[in-house]
Design an enzyme around this catalytic site. Structure first.
Site, mmCIF file in Angstrom:
data_model
loop_
_atom_site.group_PDB
_atom_site.id
_atom_site.type_symbol
_atom_site.label_atom_id
_atom_site.label_comp_id
_atom_site.label_asym_id
_atom_site.label_seq_id
_atom_site.Cartn_x
_atom_site.Cartn_y
_atom_site.Cartn_z
ATOM 1 N N CYS A 1 -10.084 -45.737 -60.924
ATOM 2 C CA CYS A 1 -11.522 -45.946 -60.764
ATOM 3 C C CYS A 1 -11.971 -47.052 -61.707
ATOM 4 O O CYS A 1 -11.332 -48.093 -61.762
ATOM 5 C CB CYS A 1 -12.323 -44.653 -60.902
ATOM 6 S SG CYS A 1 -12.070 -43.717 -62.401
ATOM 7 N N ARG A 2 -13.019 -46.812 -62.459
ATOM 8 C CA ARG A 2 -13.648 -47.866 -63.257
ATOM 9 C C ARG A 2 -12.984 -48.127 -64.608
ATOM 10 O O ARG A 2 -13.320 -49.085 -65.273
ATOM 11 C CB ARG A 2 -15.109 -47.516 -63.498
ATOM 12 C CG ARG A 2 -15.908 -47.450 -62.232
ATOM 13 C CD ARG A 2 -17.312 -46.968 -62.516
ATOM 14 N NE ARG A 2 -18.095 -46.915 -61.309
ATOM 15 C CZ ARG A 2 -18.853 -45.894 -60.975
ATOM 16 N NH1 ARG A 2 -18.943 -44.846 -61.770
ATOM 17 N NH2 ARG A 2 -19.533 -45.938 -59.863
#
Length: 115
Positions: free
Chosen positions: A74-75
């Site tokens: 993800c981030r």
């Protein structure tokens, strides 16, 4: 403690390094799962990555090979989406791990990003 709670009180599996993921992608021996929202995925993602948020995993399960290893990202290292996805997939018996870092660290390494 929070992350252990996602995986039923156990420590999660060791994350996959970015170098190891790049090598496995070159071999075609891994399925990459981007669990960020669709608009972030559209703006750039690891080449070949599938996109599904943790709440959308049921929709992509039929497309996953039962013996495939899944690497979710993800981030970044503190984004909980990848942890949630890995925990959910592992509860279903799927071999899933998360990427060490996320898309920002992948980019910082100078690795390719697909838009």
């Amino acid at each position: 403690r929070i992350l252990r709670g996602l995986s039923g009180g156990e420590d999660g599996p060791e994350p996959v390094s970015r170098a190891d993921l790049a090598a496995r992608l070159a071999e075609g021996s891994v399925t990459v799962l981007d669990v960020r929202p669709a608009d972030e995925y559209a703006a750039g993602h690891i080449p070949g990555a599938l996109n599904a948020s943790p709440t959308e995993l049921d929709q992509i399960l039929p497309t996953l090979a039962p013996d495939a290893e899944i690497v979710a990202y993800c981030r970044g290292p503190y984004c909980i989406y990848a942890h949630q996805a890995v925990a959910a997939l592992r509860k279903l018996g799927i071999n899933a791990r998360r990427l060490d870092g996320g898309l920002p660290e992948w980019r910082e390494d100078g690795r390719e990003v697909q838009a």
